[in-house]
Motif scaffolding. Sequence first.
Motif, mmCIF file in Angstrom:
data_model
loop_
_atom_site.group_PDB
_atom_site.id
_atom_site.type_symbol
_atom_site.label_atom_id
_atom_site.label_comp_id
_atom_site.label_asym_id
_atom_site.label_seq_id
_atom_site.Cartn_x
_atom_site.Cartn_y
_atom_site.Cartn_z
ATOM 1 N N GLY A 9 15.543 -20.620 -74.637
ATOM 2 C CA GLY A 9 16.526 -21.506 -73.966
ATOM 3 C C GLY A 9 16.295 -21.715 -72.518
ATOM 4 O O GLY A 9 15.448 -21.462 -72.180
ATOM 5 N N LEU A 18 13.875 -28.863 -76.731
ATOM 6 C CA LEU A 18 13.689 -27.335 -76.452
ATOM 7 C C LEU A 18 13.359 -26.903 -77.821
ATOM 8 O O LEU A 18 13.786 -27.170 -78.779
ATOM 9 C CB LEU A 18 14.935 -26.411 -75.771
ATOM 10 C CG LEU A 18 15.389 -26.594 -74.182
ATOM 11 C CD1 LEU A 18 16.661 -26.109 -74.109
ATOM 12 C CD2 LEU A 18 14.266 -25.932 -73.661
ATOM 13 N N THR A 90 25.351 -28.154 -75.146
ATOM 14 C CA THR A 90 25.412 -27.020 -74.337
ATOM 15 C C THR A 90 26.059 -25.806 -75.028
ATOM 16 O O THR A 90 27.305 -26.081 -75.122
ATOM 17 C CB THR A 90 26.071 -27.555 -72.926
ATOM 18 O OG1 THR A 90 25.320 -28.493 -72.325
ATOM 19 C CG2 THR A 90 26.154 -26.194 -71.998
ATOM 20 N N VAL A 117 21.416 -22.650 -73.812
ATOM 21 C CA VAL A 117 21.269 -23.749 -73.489
ATOM 22 C C VAL A 117 22.112 -24.753 -72.783
ATOM 23 O O VAL A 117 23.124 -24.858 -73.224
ATOM 24 C CB VAL A 117 20.708 -24.291 -75.101
ATOM 25 C CG1 VAL A 117 20.311 -25.982 -74.857
ATOM 26 C CG2 VAL A 117 19.787 -23.664 -75.835
#
Length: 121
Positions: A9, A18, A90, A117
Amino acid sequence: QVQLVESGGGLVQPGGSLRLSCAASGSIFSIGAMGWYRQAPGKQRQLVASITSGGTTNYADSVEGRFTISRDNAKKTVYLQMNSLKPEDTAVYYCNANLRVNPHSGWYVYWGQGTQVTVSP
């Protein structure tokens, strides 16, 4: 003692990528389905993606085409590749696994501790 440990993360700009990893360890006989969930502030935890032991995948509509879930059974690890990230992605991301600790036990779901994240300019 079974543990699921997430990593990967962090903070990323919109449009970035990611890759999350979640490794299972401890006394494990077999692992069935594995999955990723996320929980944003003030919201319920929701399924992001799941994958069976045979590799069949399922995605939330909001991430379909952007995220890819995969697993390495030999490493007892599940991955989540996240591309084209948006601010609404998020959240704290949690992995889970449905597993047995021995051939005579039932199937139980275990959870990781979560990894943050954040998608922001």
